[in-house]
Motif scaffolding. Structure first.
Motif, PDB file in Angstrom:
ATOM      1  N   MET A 141      25.332  34.943  38.671  1.00  0.00           N
ATOM      2  CA  MET A 141      26.255  35.495  39.660  1.00  0.00           C
ATOM      3  C   MET A 141      26.025  36.991  39.769  1.00  0.00           C
ATOM      4  SD  MET A 141      30.163  35.702  38.236  1.00  0.00           S
ATOM      5  CE  MET A 141      30.580  36.125  36.543  1.00  0.00           C
ATOM      6  N   GLU A 142      26.263  37.492  40.989  1.00  0.00           N
ATOM      7  CA  GLU A 142      25.928  38.881  41.283  1.00  0.00           C
ATOM      8  C   GLU A 142      26.919  39.441  42.290  1.00  0.00           C
ATOM      9  OE1 GLU A 142      21.754  39.506  42.363  1.00  0.00           O
ATOM     10  OE2 GLU A 142      22.447  40.781  44.017  1.00  0.00           O
ATOM     11  N   SER A 143      27.233  40.714  42.159  1.00  0.00           N
ATOM     12  CA  SER A 143      28.114  41.361  43.122  1.00  0.00           C
ATOM     13  C   SER A 143      27.834  42.860  43.168  1.00  0.00           C
ATOM     14  CB  SER A 143      29.589  41.121  42.773  1.00  0.00           C
ATOM     15  OG  SER A 143      30.438  41.633  43.785  1.00  0.00           O
TER      16      SER A 143
ATOM     17  N   GLY B 119      34.841  44.582  37.939  1.00  0.00           N
ATOM     18  CA  GLY B 119      33.527  43.973  37.812  1.00  0.00           C
ATOM     19  C   GLY B 119      33.564  42.462  37.937  1.00  0.00           C
ATOM     20  N   LEU B 120      32.704  41.796  37.150  1.00  0.00           N
ATOM     21  CA  LEU B 120      32.570  40.346  37.155  1.00  0.00           C
ATOM     22  C   LEU B 120      33.385  39.741  36.015  1.00  0.00           C
ATOM     23  CD1 LEU B 120      28.706  40.058  37.711  1.00  0.00           C
ATOM     24  CD2 LEU B 120      30.503  39.844  39.445  1.00  0.00           C
TER      25      LEU B 120
ATOM     26  N   ARG C  18      34.503  39.930  30.448  1.00  0.00           N
ATOM     27  CA  ARG C  18      34.392  40.847  31.564  1.00  0.00           C
ATOM     28  C   ARG C  18      33.113  41.681  31.462  1.00  0.00           C
ATOM     29  NH1 ARG C  18      39.599  44.037  30.102  1.00  0.00           N
ATOM     30  NH2 ARG C  18      38.687  43.561  28.065  1.00  0.00           N
TER      31      ARG C  18
ATOM     32  N   GLY D  55      31.605  44.930  33.662  1.00  0.00           N
ATOM     33  CA  GLY D  55      31.848  45.794  34.789  1.00  0.00           C
ATOM     34  C   GLY D  55      31.787  47.255  34.421  1.00  0.00           C
TER      35      GLY D  55
ATOM     36  N   ARG E 135      25.184  41.836  37.512  1.00  0.00           N
ATOM     37  CA  ARG E 135      24.710  40.444  37.471  1.00  0.00           C
ATOM     38  C   ARG E 135      24.977  39.861  36.090  1.00  0.00           C
ATOM     39  NH1 ARG E 135      18.515  39.213  39.085  1.00  0.00           N
ATOM     40  NH2 ARG E 135      19.372  39.228  41.205  1.00  0.00           N
TER      41      ARG E 135
ATOM     42  N   ILE F 118      34.475  31.560  37.800  1.00  0.00           N
ATOM     43  CA  ILE F 118      33.814  32.867  37.796  1.00  0.00           C
ATOM     44  C   ILE F 118      34.281  33.646  39.018  1.00  0.00           C
ATOM     45  CG2 ILE F 118      31.762  32.082  36.546  1.00  0.00           C
ATOM     46  CD1 ILE F 118      30.318  31.918  39.236  1.00  0.00           C
TER      47      ILE F 118
ATOM     48  N   VAL G  58      35.397  37.942  40.566  1.00  0.00           N
ATOM     49  CA  VAL G  58      35.503  39.395  40.421  1.00  0.00           C
ATOM     50  C   VAL G  58      36.936  39.758  40.053  1.00  0.00           C
ATOM     51  CG1 VAL G  58      33.632  39.806  42.056  1.00  0.00           C
ATOM     52  CG2 VAL G  58      35.993  39.739  42.889  1.00  0.00           C
TER      53      VAL G  58
ATOM     54  N   PHE H  20      29.516  38.622  47.037  1.00  0.00           N
ATOM     55  CA  PHE H  20      29.484  37.854  45.793  1.00  0.00           C
ATOM     56  C   PHE H  20      28.466  36.749  45.995  1.00  0.00           C
ATOM     57  CE2 PHE H  20      30.593  34.217  43.207  1.00  0.00           C
ATOM     58  CZ  PHE H  20      30.824  34.776  41.960  1.00  0.00           C
TER      59      PHE H  20
END
Length: 212
Positions: free
Chosen positions: A87-89, A102-103, A114, A116, A154, A189, A191, A208
């Motif tokens: 997963m990526e943002s 963050g993620l 967490r 981030g 990520r 999952i 943010v 996302f």
């Protein structure tokens, strides 16, 4: 002969591109006014959020609308099945200090992890941060200053291991930062963003992405 090689090369390129596209299971770009039904939103009533005209999920912790010093929370999660994934943002810190964002890897209300950035009150530069919410997970926790307020994160899940990465503009690639292992199944999952309530904070999420 050269023409045949060119055709074969083009076909191989197309096959690689199709494979990359096929692996992207979710690519939420926050273009629609409303979130899709797969998302589960949990936030304190004073936290204002919207999908703006530029295509960002905008989260606003307005210190004037809540008790100063009171922690405020925003969680946006979606179910994730079994198997490995990435997963990526991308997020942008538009204003404020005294935050963490963050993620989030989630098992239940008591078990989550967490990855981030955070910035303490009065500080100007965020720092990378990975945090354990329970002893059900283990990891190599550390901090490192983030050079920009525009950050791409990520998490790569392989088996029971989570590899945490961030995008480096100089290297033009993702850099491995830390890792964690978990014991309980991951159920969701997404943010998140938290504010310490010391000043107004604005956080923007650009997209996302979930890749299998």
């Amino acid at each position: 002969m050269e023409a045949k090689r060119w055709i074969v090369g083009c076909l191989l390129f197309l096959l690689v591109q199709l494979n990359i596209w096929a692996r992207v299971e979710i690519h939420e770009e926050f273009r629609d006014e409303n979130l899709s039904i797969e998302w589960e939103l949990t936030n304190d009533p004073s936290v204002r959020w919207m999908i703006d005209k530029e295509g960002f999920l905008s989260i606003n912790f307005d210190v004037e609308e809540t008790m100063r010093g009171k922690d405020e929370h925003f969680f946006l999660l979606r179910p994730v099945g079994k198997g490995d994934w990435t997963m990526e943002s991308r997020l942008i810190i538009a204003a404020g200090s005294g935050y963490e964002t963050g993620l989030l890897v989630y098992t239940n209300e008591e078990i989550s992890y967490r990855w981030g950035v955070r910035c303490f009150e009065g500080k100007s530069e965020p720092e990378y941060f990975d945090g354990l919410m329970s002893n059900e997970m283990e990891g190599w926790g550390r901090t490192q200053t983030a050079e920009e307020s525009d950050i791409t994160l990520r998490i790569i899940k392989i088996g029971s291991k989570l590899e945490l990465q961030y995008w480096d503009d100089f290297e033009q690639d993702f850099i491995a930062y830390s890792w964690a292992r978990y014991k309980q199944p991951i159920t969701k999952i997404g943010v998140y963003a938290n504010s310490q309530g010391v000043e107004t904070v604005v956080i923007l999420f650009d997209y996302f992405k979930l890749i299998r």
